[in-house]
Design a protein around this motif. Structure first.
Motif, PDB file in Angstrom:
ATOM      1  N   THR A 130      47.069  29.266  44.244  1.00 57.79           N
ATOM      2  CA  THR A 130      47.813  28.812  43.069  1.00 57.79           C
ATOM      3  C   THR A 130      47.912  29.926  42.032  1.00 57.79           C
ATOM      4  N   ALA A 131      46.883  30.114  41.248  1.00 60.93           N
ATOM      5  CA  ALA A 131      46.927  31.074  40.129  1.00 60.93           C
ATOM      6  C   ALA A 131      47.217  32.495  40.599  1.00 60.93           C
ATOM      7  N   LEU A 156      44.527  37.791  35.168  1.00 54.98           N
ATOM      8  CA  LEU A 156      43.558  37.459  36.210  1.00 54.98           C
ATOM      9  C   LEU A 156      42.609  38.610  36.535  1.00 54.98           C
ATOM     10  N   TYR A 195      36.834  40.259  44.177  1.00 52.07           N
ATOM     11  CA  TYR A 195      36.814  39.400  43.002  1.00 52.07           C
ATOM     12  C   TYR A 195      35.375  39.216  42.527  1.00 52.07           C
ATOM     13  N   ASP A 246      37.092  26.016  46.369  1.00 48.28           N
ATOM     14  CA  ASP A 246      37.577  26.284  45.010  1.00 48.28           C
ATOM     15  C   ASP A 246      38.263  27.647  44.935  1.00 48.28           C
ATOM     16  N   PHE A 247      37.636  28.647  45.542  1.00 51.12           N
ATOM     17  CA  PHE A 247      38.203  29.997  45.529  1.00 51.12           C
ATOM     18  C   PHE A 247      39.546  30.015  46.246  1.00 51.12           C
ATOM     19  N   TRP A 251      42.267  28.596  44.167  1.00 53.54           N
ATOM     20  CA  TRP A 251      42.663  29.555  43.117  1.00 53.54           C
ATOM     21  C   TRP A 251      43.577  30.632  43.693  1.00 53.54           C
ATOM     22  N   GLU A 284      35.013  31.907  35.886  1.00 51.16           N
ATOM     23  CA  GLU A 284      36.394  32.134  36.336  1.00 51.16           C
ATOM     24  C   GLU A 284      36.447  33.320  37.290  1.00 51.16           C
ATOM     25  N   TRP A 285      37.303  33.239  38.299  1.00 54.92           N
ATOM     26  CA  TRP A 285      37.488  34.364  39.211  1.00 54.92           C
ATOM     27  C   TRP A 285      38.357  35.424  38.547  1.00 54.92           C
ATOM     28  N   ARG A 286      37.953  36.677  38.697  1.00 57.06           N
ATOM     29  CA  ARG A 286      38.688  37.825  38.177  1.00 57.06           C
ATOM     30  C   ARG A 286      38.787  38.873  39.271  1.00 57.06           C
ATOM     31  N   ARG A 312      33.168  36.566  39.820  1.00 59.00           N
ATOM     32  CA  ARG A 312      33.205  35.389  38.960  1.00 59.00           C
ATOM     33  C   ARG A 312      32.583  35.781  37.622  1.00 59.00           C
TER      34      ARG A 312
END
Length: 132
Positions: A13-14, A33, A113, A6-7, A10, A119-121, A115
């Motif tokens: 993409t994002a 982000l 990062y 998942d990470f 992300w 959501e990852w930040r 979570r």
């Protein structure tokens, strides 16, 4: 999918899209982000920032400096996820105008990062110019 899968999705993409937007002069996707919680920090290739106020100023200045990105690639060398923390390390290969002048450069970049609310930040970035 695992947390690592998942990470990584992300990151590809994002996070990639936010960095591409920044190099075209739009800092908003990158700022979106980043964590709004302290601590946050940047040890940048051109400028440092610590805390939300300095981060805002840095991203605004970068948005004003960058334009006309013709190429941006993130070469991921290493990453991991441990609970609600993660990191990436790699090279950013960029061709864009900086202050109106076309430039091509590579940065060595490590980011941390956290979570937050599922959501990852981004909470920390260290980047420096690769010299051969």
């Amino acid at each position: 999918m695992t947390d690592r899968d998942d990470f990584l999705a992300w990151v590809k993409t994002a996070l990639y899209e936010a960095e591409l937007a920044l190099h075209n002069g739009d800092p908003a996707p990158r700022r979106a982000l980043w964590s709004r919680n302290e601590p946050v920090s940047v040890l940048g290739a051109w400028r440092n920032a610590h805390g939300q106020r300095e981060l805002e100023g840095l991203f605004a200045a970068l948005g004003t400096s960058f334009s006309d990105c013709t190429s941006y690639a993130f070469e991921l060398l290493s990453y991991d996820v441990v609970g609600d923390m993660a990191y990436t390390a790699g090279f950013e290969h960029t061709s864009a105008s900086v202050d109106g002048r076309p430039r091509t450069y590579t940065l060595r970049v490590t980011q941390v990062y956290r979570r937050e609310g599922g959501e990852w930040r981004v909470v920390h970035r260290h980047g420096d110019t690769v010299t051969e």
